[in-house]
Design an enzyme around this catalytic site. Structure first.
Site, PDB file in Angstrom:
ATOM      1  N   PRO A   1      23.114   1.051 -18.054  1.00 39.06           N
ATOM      2  CA  PRO A   1      23.472  -0.350 -17.806  1.00 39.06           C
ATOM      3  C   PRO A   1      23.954  -0.589 -16.379  1.00 39.06           C
ATOM      4  O   PRO A   1      24.292   0.349 -15.650  1.00 39.06           O
ATOM      5  CB  PRO A   1      24.599  -0.591 -18.806  1.00 39.06           C
ATOM      6  CG  PRO A   1      25.265   0.747 -18.917  1.00 39.06           C
ATOM      7  CD  PRO A   1      24.141   1.754 -18.820  1.00 39.06           C
ATOM      8  N   GLU A   2      24.036  -1.851 -16.019  1.00 36.28           N
ATOM      9  CA  GLU A   2      24.522  -2.243 -14.695  1.00 36.28           C
ATOM     10  C   GLU A   2      25.979  -1.835 -14.495  1.00 36.28           C
ATOM     11  O   GLU A   2      26.338  -1.266 -13.466  1.00 36.28           O
ATOM     12  CB  GLU A   2      24.354  -3.754 -14.513  1.00 36.28           C
ATOM     13  CG  GLU A   2      24.901  -4.315 -13.218  1.00 36.28           C
ATOM     14  CD  GLU A   2      24.110  -3.938 -11.986  1.00 36.28           C
ATOM     15  OE1 GLU A   2      24.513  -4.348 -10.873  1.00 36.28           O
ATOM     16  OE2 GLU A   2      23.093  -3.223 -12.108  1.00 36.28           O
ATOM     17  N   THR A   3      26.853  -2.118 -15.455  1.00 32.57           N
ATOM     18  CA  THR A   3      28.244  -1.669 -15.387  1.00 32.57           C
ATOM     19  C   THR A   3      28.668  -1.119 -16.740  1.00 32.57           C
ATOM     20  O   THR A   3      28.182  -1.572 -17.785  1.00 32.57           O
ATOM     21  CB  THR A   3      29.217  -2.794 -14.966  1.00 32.57           C
ATOM     22  OG1 THR A   3      29.226  -3.810 -15.947  1.00 32.57           O
ATOM     23  CG2 THR A   3      28.838  -3.370 -13.618  1.00 32.57           C
TER      24      THR A   3
END
Length: 258
Positions: A131-133
């Site tokens: 995931p992105e974060t």
């Protein structure tokens, strides 16, 4: 270092930072500028060593559910923020490169730990993409992600994948440093997942949710770093060592495997 600078005074206006977005390139290019010209930029080497040693001492963090994993936390002053980003996952490769260039095995070994942690962010999701974060802050853990956290060692803050390269980049450095085929396998699995999930008739698209079947929605946006880095490192990890003249001359490699 902090993140934001007052352009009138040159002073930092906050003490937030880490190896994540907004400050990542500072640490990355301290090392790479030294490699570019070791005599002219020797002070950058010294500053990178200070940052690397401080990060190992103060920022290295192990999730409560998966103490076998290592991530670098973010910070606000002396308070740690137990979160990270896909973008931050260049850190493993950067530590490995620093260890090879400087002849410091401890940096290589720590970098390999970080690579293992970022690999976990890929293999733990439905799509096989990180995931992105993500976070391992249990005080903010959503109840619906508790089982996921117990298994994976992180929970997902921002589920998008916007065609970032950093995880495969670090697989590349890990393979070149060790010669272990598992890093090629990890890169191939990551590439296959990206190709299967983000490819469209006219290119590749960012996706809305790496933990949803098919990646959720396609977001109709293709970043240039897909070509500049994702595909580059996906190719280079499988290129023959002879392509670089020799492993030793290529990046100051000192390990026996080279």
């Amino acid at each position: 270092m902090g993140t934001d600078v007052d352009i009138e005074t040159g002073e930092f206006v906050n003490a937030k930072g880490g190896w994540s977005g907004g400050t990542d390139s500072f640490y990355e290019y301290l090392l790479k500028m030294f490699i570019y010209d070791t005599r002219r930029f020797s002070e950058y080497r010294d500053r990178w060593i200070l940052a690397a040693d401080s990060s190992i001492k103060y920022l290295a963090s192990h999730p409560s559910s998966r103490p076998d994993l290592t991530f670098l936390a973010e910070y606000d002053g002396t308070e740690l923020r137990y979160r990270s980003q896909h973008l931050t996952c260049f850190d493993g490769g950067n530590f490995i490169l620093g260890g090879l260039v400087l002849g410091r095995r401890e940096y290589v070994d720590f970098g390999l730990e970080l690579v293992d942690g970022c690999h976990d962010t890929y293999v733990s999701t439905t799509t096989g993409i990180g995931p992105e974060t993500f976070s391992w802050n249990t005080s903010a853990l959503p109840e619906e992600q508790r089982a996921f956290y117990e298994r994976a060692g992180f929970w997902i803050e921002d589920p998008r994948y916007i065609l970032r390269p950093e995880v495969i980049e670090s697989f590349y450095y890990a393979y070149r440093a060790t010669g272990e085929s598992k890093y090629r396998d990890w890169a191939w699995e990551g590439f296959k997942a990206i190709n299967a999930t983000t490819r469209t008739e006219s290119g590749f698209s960012s996706i809305s949710d790496v933990n949803a079947p098919g990646g959720g929605e396609k977001l109709d946006k293709q970043e240039s770093f897909l070509f500049a880095e994702v595909l580059k490192y996906s190719y280079l990890i499988f290129a023959e060592v002879s392509s670089f003249a020799s492993c030793g001359r290529w990046m100051g490699c000192w390990l026996d495997e080279c």
